[in-house]
Structure formats: structure tokens, C-alpha cells
Design an enzyme around this catalytic site. Structure first.
Site, mmCIF file in Angstrom:
data_model
loop_
_atom_site.group_PDB
_atom_site.id
_atom_site.type_symbol
_atom_site.label_atom_id
_atom_site.label_comp_id
_atom_site.label_asym_id
_atom_site.label_seq_id
_atom_site.Cartn_x
_atom_site.Cartn_y
_atom_site.Cartn_z
ATOM 1 N N ASP A 195 -7.918 -8.700 0.491
ATOM 2 C CA ASP A 195 -7.686 -7.568 1.391
ATOM 3 C C ASP A 195 -8.985 -7.200 2.102
ATOM 4 O O ASP A 195 -10.024 -7.073 1.481
ATOM 5 C CB ASP A 195 -7.181 -6.365 0.562
ATOM 6 C CG ASP A 195 -6.682 -5.227 1.420
ATOM 7 O OD1 ASP A 195 -6.710 -4.076 0.954
ATOM 8 O OD2 ASP A 195 -6.284 -5.471 2.585
ATOM 9 N N HIS A 196 -8.917 -7.087 3.445
ATOM 10 C CA HIS A 196 -10.083 -6.667 4.247
ATOM 11 C C HIS A 196 -11.312 -7.547 3.996
ATOM 12 O O HIS A 196 -12.400 -7.031 3.737
ATOM 13 C CB HIS A 196 -10.417 -5.204 3.983
ATOM 14 C CG HIS A 196 -9.426 -4.260 4.576
ATOM 15 N ND1 HIS A 196 -9.285 -4.066 5.941
ATOM 16 C CD2 HIS A 196 -8.478 -3.491 3.994
ATOM 17 C CE1 HIS A 196 -8.298 -3.195 6.156
ATOM 18 N NE2 HIS A 196 -7.795 -2.832 4.995
ATOM 19 N N GLU A 212 -6.551 -8.637 12.002
ATOM 20 C CA GLU A 212 -6.274 -7.253 12.425
ATOM 21 C C GLU A 212 -6.766 -7.025 13.842
ATOM 22 O O GLU A 212 -7.837 -7.491 14.227
ATOM 23 C CB GLU A 212 -6.938 -6.254 11.461
ATOM 24 C CG GLU A 212 -6.695 -4.794 11.839
ATOM 25 C CD GLU A 212 -6.982 -3.800 10.714
ATOM 26 O OE1 GLU A 212 -7.009 -4.207 9.538
ATOM 27 O OE2 GLU A 212 -7.182 -2.613 11.034
ATOM 28 N N HIS A 227 -6.079 4.677 6.101
ATOM 29 C CA HIS A 227 -6.238 4.564 4.638
ATOM 30 C C HIS A 227 -6.387 5.942 4.000
ATOM 31 O O HIS A 227 -6.779 6.897 4.648
ATOM 32 C CB HIS A 227 -7.498 3.756 4.315
ATOM 33 C CG HIS A 227 -7.361 2.304 4.622
ATOM 34 N ND1 HIS A 227 -8.441 1.507 4.959
ATOM 35 C CD2 HIS A 227 -6.296 1.475 4.652
ATOM 36 C CE1 HIS A 227 -8.050 0.271 5.172
ATOM 37 N NE2 HIS A 227 -6.736 0.213 4.988
ATOM 38 N N ASP A 284 -2.008 1.295 -1.856
ATOM 39 C CA ASP A 284 -3.072 1.398 -2.855
ATOM 40 C C ASP A 284 -3.207 2.845 -3.332
ATOM 41 O O ASP A 284 -3.181 3.130 -4.528
ATOM 42 C CB ASP A 284 -4.402 0.920 -2.240
ATOM 43 C CG ASP A 284 -5.529 0.919 -3.271
ATOM 44 O OD1 ASP A 284 -6.688 1.145 -2.892
ATOM 45 O OD2 ASP A 284 -5.234 0.718 -4.458
#
Ligand SMILES: O=C(COP(=O)(O)O)N(O)CCCCOP(=O)(O)O
Ligand code: NA
Ligand SMILES: [Zn+2]
Length: 305
Positions: free
Chosen positions: A80-81, A132, A178, A253
């Protein structure tokens, strides 16, 4: 069984349901997510951020990959990321089957160049790639159009980006962000923009910042001694609408962190004499599992394994 992210997400977009990408940093989250997936007969994506890789190291990555291989439902193990080519290479070396390269903060050409480079490396070893375009930012509805265009994903740019990079799925910015505060009241989600992106991008689309941050959970966290300011998440109806419009991967998350932490605080508060970690990590694990199961029901992935 361990599969690529695209294998899970292509089917999800084609059949109009969403698949959860749930972040894990330890054994309890990993067990909770996989048990929920097996009980719900749902495909699932186990997501590790770079922070998780640093925190858990090989103990975490070896466990996650091994348990994904043994799982009775399709599981992808996802970085992720990912912030750099090097970080992606490390995940590939650990046996991940999906990697995100997030260069959305760079200019368009840099994002294209860096993403293309990762796609070449990942595809060479049979791993699929999330990229992204656009900035994750809570947007007030009335905000000026040009400001929205500056932050949110531009549909035509998205089409060109996916064609030039060869990325397999695309994280879009449509108003989510987020964390536990996503905007005043019900966060604005730019569904018309998502519809335009989905018409131009056939690849599965990804929604970051999708946690619901349910008030009941926030209250439970506070009642157990947690301190949190104004909290808001994405409304379930906005998630369902986004899935109907082409979102296939939904990142969650914050909801898991709140549930786990509320239960640890609650159990410790009720049992000041307790010092067996299994006695307070176990109930917290169950709470995470329940959140994951309810997300899978909302996403429509139950029974899709
Ligand atoms: O989109 C999301 C989550 O969105 P959410 O906050 O709405 O759950 N994610 O991509 C998860 C981000 C996890 C960050 O982890 P570190 O703290 O280790 O860097
Ligand atoms: Na991701
Ligand atoms: Zn994210």
C-alpha cells in the site's frame, strides 16, 4: 490461495461488487482479516504499508504471504502506497502479488514515468500494479470547480495515464481522504466525476480513505478512555454507489484500528490485574474480524470467492 490483485479486481469490476483491501501490521489483524474472508467466502486483499513493512519486517511479510497461500479463498498481498521503485522491489522480493506505486503528488509526467518503470518490473515477475492520479483530499461540495479539478482526478487525464503506464488498476481522488476525519457531516463524494472516469478507464478503480468511522465505534473508543476529536467517515450509501460506478478495491484501515484499540482499552480498563496479552489482544482481534465481515457485506463480496 495467493493470487494477483488484478485477478481479484477484474472479476469484481466486471460483476459489480467491491473487494476490501484491509491493512495489517501484525498477527492479530492478519488472522482477523483472513478468518473473516474464509467465513464469508470472500476474496480479500491484505495490504501492508511501508510503515507496516518497517514495523513487522520479515516476521510480518513471511507470515502474511504464507497464510495467503494456505487460505481457502483468493488472497492478494499488496504493498500500500509504495513511495519508490526500491520499496516496490523489496515487496516483489517478499512475494507480494500486488504493488502500489503512489506518485500522485508529483507532476503528471513524473507520475507516468515512475509508474511505467514499476509496471515493467512488476509485470516481469507476474505482479500487478496500482497507481494513483489526483490528490486524496476532503472537498467541501461548494468548493470552486477549478479547485476541484486541481485536486480530484481528471477523467481524460486518467484515460491517458492508464494507456501510457500500463498500470492494472487506478486509485482515484473523488473526495475521500485518509484517517478518522473526512469532512464536515457527510463527506462530499464526486460521483458524476467517478462516472466519467469509469467510462474512460475500463481498469478496476480503487477508493482510498473509505473507512466509515461509525459513530457507535467512535463512542465506544471514547467510553473506553480513547480521545478523538470530530470524526466522520464515508457513508455506506456512497460506498455502494461508488461500487456500482466502477470502484472495485476499497481500502479500509481506520475502522480496524479504532475497533482494535477500543477493545484493548476496554479489556484493560475492566481487568486492571490482567497482564496476559492474549487476554486483551484476543478480544480486539475478534472486534477487527467483525468489522471486516460487515465491510465485506457492504461491498457485496460475500460468496464471491
Ligand atoms: O486508504 C487507506 C485507508 O483509508 P482509511 O483511513 O479511510 O481507512 N489506506 O491506503 C491505508 C493507509 C494506511 C497508512 O498506514 P501507515 O500509518 O503505516 O502509513
Ligand atoms: Na493501495
Ligand atoms: Zn490510501
Amino acid at each position: 490461495m495467493l493470487v494477483t490483485g488484478l485477478e481479484i479486481l477484474k472479476k469484481a469490476r466486471a460483476e459489480g461488487y467491491g473487494v476490501g483491501a484491509f491493512n495489517t501490521n501484525n498477527m492479530e489483524f492478519t488472522q482477523a482479516i483472513l478468518e473473516a474472508a474464509e467465513e464469508m467466502k470472500s476474496p480479500v486483499i491484505l495490504a501492508l504499508s511501508e510503515g507496516a513493512m518497517k514495523y513487522g519486517g520479515r516476521a510480518l511479510t513471511r507470515m502474511v504471504v504464507a497464510l495467503a497461500q494456505e487460505a481457502r479463498v483468493p488472497v492478494a498481498v499488496h504493498l500500500d502506497h509504495g513511495s519508490s521503485y526500491e520499496s516496490v522491489l523489496k515487496a516483489l522480493r517478499e512475494g507480494f502479488t500486488s504493488v502500489m506505486i503512489d506518485k500522485s503528488h508529483e507532476d503528471f509526467e513524473t507520475n507516468v514515468r515512475e509508474t511505467k518503470r514499476v509496471v515493467e518490473a512488476a509485470h516481469a515477475v507476474g505482479v500487478t500494479v496500482e497507481a494513483e492520479l489526483g490528490r486524496l483530499a476532503g472537498i467541501e461540495e461548494h468548493v470552486a470547480v477549478d479547485e476541484k479539478d486541481a485536486l480530484l482526478t481528471n477523467p481524460e487525464e486518467a484515460r491517458i495515464f492508464m494507456e501510457r503506464t500500463g498500470a492494472d488498476y487506478l486509485a482515484v481522488a473523488i473526495g475521500t481522504s485518509h484517517g478518522a476525519y473526512k469532512g464536515k457531516g457527510r463527506p462530499f463524494i464526486d460521483h458524476p466525476r467517478l462516472e466519467r472516469i469509469a467510462a474512460l478507464v475500463p481498469a478496476p478503480l480503487v477508493l482510498h480513505g473509505a473507512s466509515a468511522v461509525p459513530q457507535a465505534l467512535v463512542e465506544r473508543f471514547r467510553a473506553a478512555g480513547g480521545e478523538i476529536g470530530e470524526a466522520s467517515g464515508i457513508h455506506p450509501e456512497d460506498i455502494k454507489k461508488a461500487i456500482a460506478l466502477g470502484i472495485a478495491k476499497i481500502n479500509t484501515d481506520t475502522d480496524l484500528r479504532l475497533a482494535f484499540t477500543a477493545l484493548v482499552r476496554e479489556t484493560l480498563g475492566k481487568n486492571p490485574k490482567e497482564f496476559d496479552p492474549r487476554k486483551y489482544l484476543g478480544p480486539a482481534r475478534e472486534a477487527v474480524k467483525e468489522v471486516v465481515k460487515s465491510r465485506m457485506e457492504l461491498f457485496g463480496s460475500v460468496g464471491k470467492a
